[in-house]
Design a protein around this motif. Structure first.
Motif, mmCIF file in Angstrom:
data_model
loop_
_atom_site.group_PDB
_atom_site.id
_atom_site.type_symbol
_atom_site.label_atom_id
_atom_site.label_comp_id
_atom_site.label_asym_id
_atom_site.label_seq_id
_atom_site.Cartn_x
_atom_site.Cartn_y
_atom_site.Cartn_z
ATOM 1 N N LEU A 112 0.740 -1.093 -0.052
ATOM 2 C CA LEU A 112 0.161 -0.029 -0.018
ATOM 3 C C LEU A 112 0.825 1.233 -0.034
ATOM 4 N N PHE A 113 1.944 1.344 0.854
ATOM 5 C CA PHE A 113 2.897 2.475 0.756
ATOM 6 C C PHE A 113 3.425 2.684 -0.617
ATOM 7 N N GLY A 114 3.876 1.709 -1.221
ATOM 8 C CA GLY A 114 4.831 1.613 -2.481
ATOM 9 C C GLY A 114 3.652 2.278 -3.285
ATOM 10 N N ILE A 115 2.414 1.657 -3.555
ATOM 11 C CA ILE A 115 1.411 2.201 -4.479
ATOM 12 C C ILE A 115 1.182 3.736 -4.273
ATOM 13 N N LEU A 116 1.151 3.994 -3.130
ATOM 14 C CA LEU A 116 1.025 5.429 -2.579
ATOM 15 C C LEU A 116 1.975 6.343 -3.314
ATOM 16 N N ASN A 117 3.292 6.046 -3.113
ATOM 17 C CA ASN A 117 4.396 6.806 -3.670
ATOM 18 C C ASN A 117 4.074 6.802 -5.058
ATOM 19 N N LEU A 118 3.833 5.704 -5.839
ATOM 20 C CA LEU A 118 3.705 5.912 -7.278
ATOM 21 C C LEU A 118 2.509 6.971 -7.515
ATOM 22 N N VAL A 119 1.479 6.637 -6.922
ATOM 23 C CA VAL A 119 0.418 7.634 -7.258
ATOM 24 C C VAL A 119 0.851 9.033 -6.771
ATOM 25 N N GLY A 120 1.562 9.529 -5.602
ATOM 26 C CA GLY A 120 2.143 10.647 -5.498
ATOM 27 C C GLY A 120 2.902 11.227 -6.361
ATOM 28 N N THR A 121 3.744 10.557 -7.205
ATOM 29 C CA THR A 121 4.411 10.982 -8.084
ATOM 30 C C THR A 121 3.602 11.531 -9.289
ATOM 31 N N LEU A 122 2.778 10.650 -9.808
ATOM 32 C CA LEU A 122 1.741 10.964 -10.725
ATOM 33 C C LEU A 122 0.861 12.218 -10.369
ATOM 34 N N LEU A 123 0.308 12.229 -9.121
ATOM 35 C CA LEU A 123 -0.304 13.423 -8.716
ATOM 36 C C LEU A 123 0.478 14.460 -8.578
ATOM 37 N N SER A 124 1.821 14.532 -8.445
ATOM 38 C CA SER A 124 2.527 16.014 -8.174
ATOM 39 C C SER A 124 2.625 16.641 -9.740
ATOM 40 N N ASP A 125 3.074 15.536 -10.691
ATOM 41 C CA ASP A 125 3.217 15.926 -12.231
ATOM 42 C C ASP A 125 1.561 16.331 -12.693
ATOM 43 N N ILE A 141 -0.468 18.148 -10.923
ATOM 44 C CA ILE A 141 -0.776 19.244 -10.212
ATOM 45 C C ILE A 141 0.099 20.304 -10.944
ATOM 46 N N LEU A 142 1.450 20.145 -11.028
ATOM 47 C CA LEU A 142 2.226 20.894 -11.709
ATOM 48 C C LEU A 142 1.740 21.571 -12.977
ATOM 49 N N SER A 143 1.306 20.505 -13.645
ATOM 50 C CA SER A 143 0.946 20.788 -15.237
ATOM 51 C C SER A 143 -0.740 21.665 -14.975
ATOM 52 N N LEU A 144 -1.303 21.571 -14.225
ATOM 53 C CA LEU A 144 -2.692 22.449 -14.077
ATOM 54 C C LEU A 144 -2.476 23.766 -13.435
ATOM 55 N N VAL A 145 -1.610 24.031 -12.559
ATOM 56 C CA VAL A 145 -1.077 25.156 -11.954
ATOM 57 C C VAL A 145 -0.214 26.105 -12.879
ATOM 58 N N ASP A 146 0.365 25.531 -13.858
ATOM 59 C CA ASP A 146 1.306 26.221 -14.854
ATOM 60 C C ASP A 146 0.969 25.703 -16.164
ATOM 61 N N PRO A 147 0.471 26.619 -16.930
ATOM 62 C CA PRO A 147 0.089 26.244 -18.474
ATOM 63 C C PRO A 147 1.081 26.002 -19.225
ATOM 64 N N ARG A 148 2.255 26.386 -18.881
ATOM 65 C CA ARG A 148 3.258 26.231 -19.715
ATOM 66 C C ARG A 148 4.068 24.783 -19.804
ATOM 67 N N ILE A 149 3.700 24.045 -18.769
ATOM 68 C CA ILE A 149 3.988 22.591 -18.466
ATOM 69 C C ILE A 149 3.006 21.792 -18.650
ATOM 70 N N ARG A 150 3.424 20.709 -19.633
ATOM 71 C CA ARG A 150 2.362 19.566 -19.791
ATOM 72 C C ARG A 150 3.198 18.333 -19.684
ATOM 73 N N ILE A 151 2.565 17.439 -18.842
ATOM 74 C CA ILE A 151 3.341 16.050 -18.642
ATOM 75 C C ILE A 151 3.321 15.241 -19.878
ATOM 76 N N LYS A 152 4.529 14.704 -20.207
ATOM 77 C CA LYS A 152 4.666 13.747 -21.450
ATOM 78 C C LYS A 152 5.015 12.581 -21.069
#
Length: 319
Positions: free
Chosen positions: A293-306, A308-319
């Motif tokens: 469960l902790f390992g899956i949460l770490n993977l989800v946290g990495t995706l969630l951070s990407d 969030i960053l793409s949403l708050v900054d229109p210049r960035i889009r995850i690829k």
């Protein structure tokens, strides 16, 4: 963007499978067994042998792993050898406390870190900036569990300001009493965890403010006569806070993982304390479920951070 998120989720599937294999094998490599001393201190070796065989612990590892995966897909995480109840129920009971504590710690972390980082960057080189940097260096050098022990001893035992164990007082009956008691029990461990978590955010935010303060667009705004307060509000602060938003996903998973130390020292009944107790009793089913469960949460946290960053900054889009 949605295609990219779906692709990232599909990539996470083989990572979770590999993680589950490693977690299962490492749990099986632990010395001892989950039955010695847990049923009866005078249990005979033949009784232990019978229980091991009855629970399939003598089967080949791949057969045990396959049975575990099959039950996992059916929503069955197994039964705890120590607590004699389904692992899903155990985690469900403790997850609420851990989520409450992690949420409180994250809120306090940002409430402390954002003003400190911005103030230090704005007053670069001054005494206040020096004091904040000394705070971050000293806090970073001290191990987290040492901070927790010192805080527990001073504010819990010497000053007796906060409770030192549990999550809710036994005398709390109504809904409001339970809520206030829960918050009261979270204040000390939450603040101590927040003081440690602020270090990276303060240092990073300070650097971002300093870089933005000396950037070309800020110099241009000053040359045009834009007031200093407006420059900080609309140019420096806004651009400096964008990368901090990306820490949101990492902060959530990091606090959940860091709860192991906090809950163990404060005897806080969450997933972290459950994990430590399960290791002590070699409760394989609980250990494998929590680590996975902790390992899956770490993977989800990495995706969630990407995301969030793409949403708050229109210049960035995850690829």
């Amino acid at each position: 963007m949605w295609k990219t998120i779906l692709r990232r989720i599909l990539i996470m599937i083989p990572e979770i499978i590999l993680l589950s294999i490693l977690v299962f094998l490492l749990a099986k490599m632990m010395p001892g067994d989950p039955f010695t001393g847990s049923i009866n201190p005078r249990s005979s070796p033949s009784q232990i042998h019978h229980l091991m065989k009855l629970n399939g612990l003598y089967d080949p590892w791949y057969q045990q792993y396959w049975n575990w995966i099959v039950h996992l897909f059916h929503g069955n995480l197994g039964e705890s050898y120590q607590y004699h109840e389904p692992v899903a129920n155990l985690i469900g009971q403790r997850a609420e406390n851990t989520l409450w504590l992690s949420l409180f710690t994250m809120i306090m972390t940002y409430l402390i870190a954002l003003p400190m980082g911005i103030y230090a960057g704005r007053h670069e080189g001054q005494l206040s900036d020096t004091l904040i940097r000394v705070y971050t260096y000293v806090t970073y050098c001290i191990p987290f569990f040492v901070i927790l022990i010192i805080g527990l001893w001073i504010f819990g035992y010497v000053l007796n300001w906060f409770p030192t164990t549990g999550s809710v007082s036994a005398t709390a009956n109504s809904g409001w009493q339970i809520l206030l008691s829960r918050i009261y029990h979270m204040i000390l461990p939450g603040l101590l965890g927040a003081l440690f978590s602020t270090v990276n955010i303060v240092q990073y935010l300070r650097s971002e403010v300093i870089d933005a303060k000396h950037s070309d667009y800020v110099k241009t705004a000053r040359a045009k006569g834009v007031p200093e307060k407006q420059i900080y509000r609309h140019h420096i602060f806004r651009n400096s806070l964008l990368p901090i938003a990306a820490f949101g996903g990492y902060s959530i998973t990091g606090l959940l993982n860091g709860s192991i130390f906090t809950e163990s020292i404060f005897s806080y009944p969450g997933m972290g304390l459950l994990f430590i107790n399960s290791i002590s009793y070699r409760d394989y089913t609980v250990i494998t479920a929590l680590v996975l469960l902790f390992g899956i949460l770490n993977l989800v946290g990495t995706l969630l951070s990407d995301i969030i960053l793409s949403l708050v900054d229109p210049r960035i889009r995850i690829k």
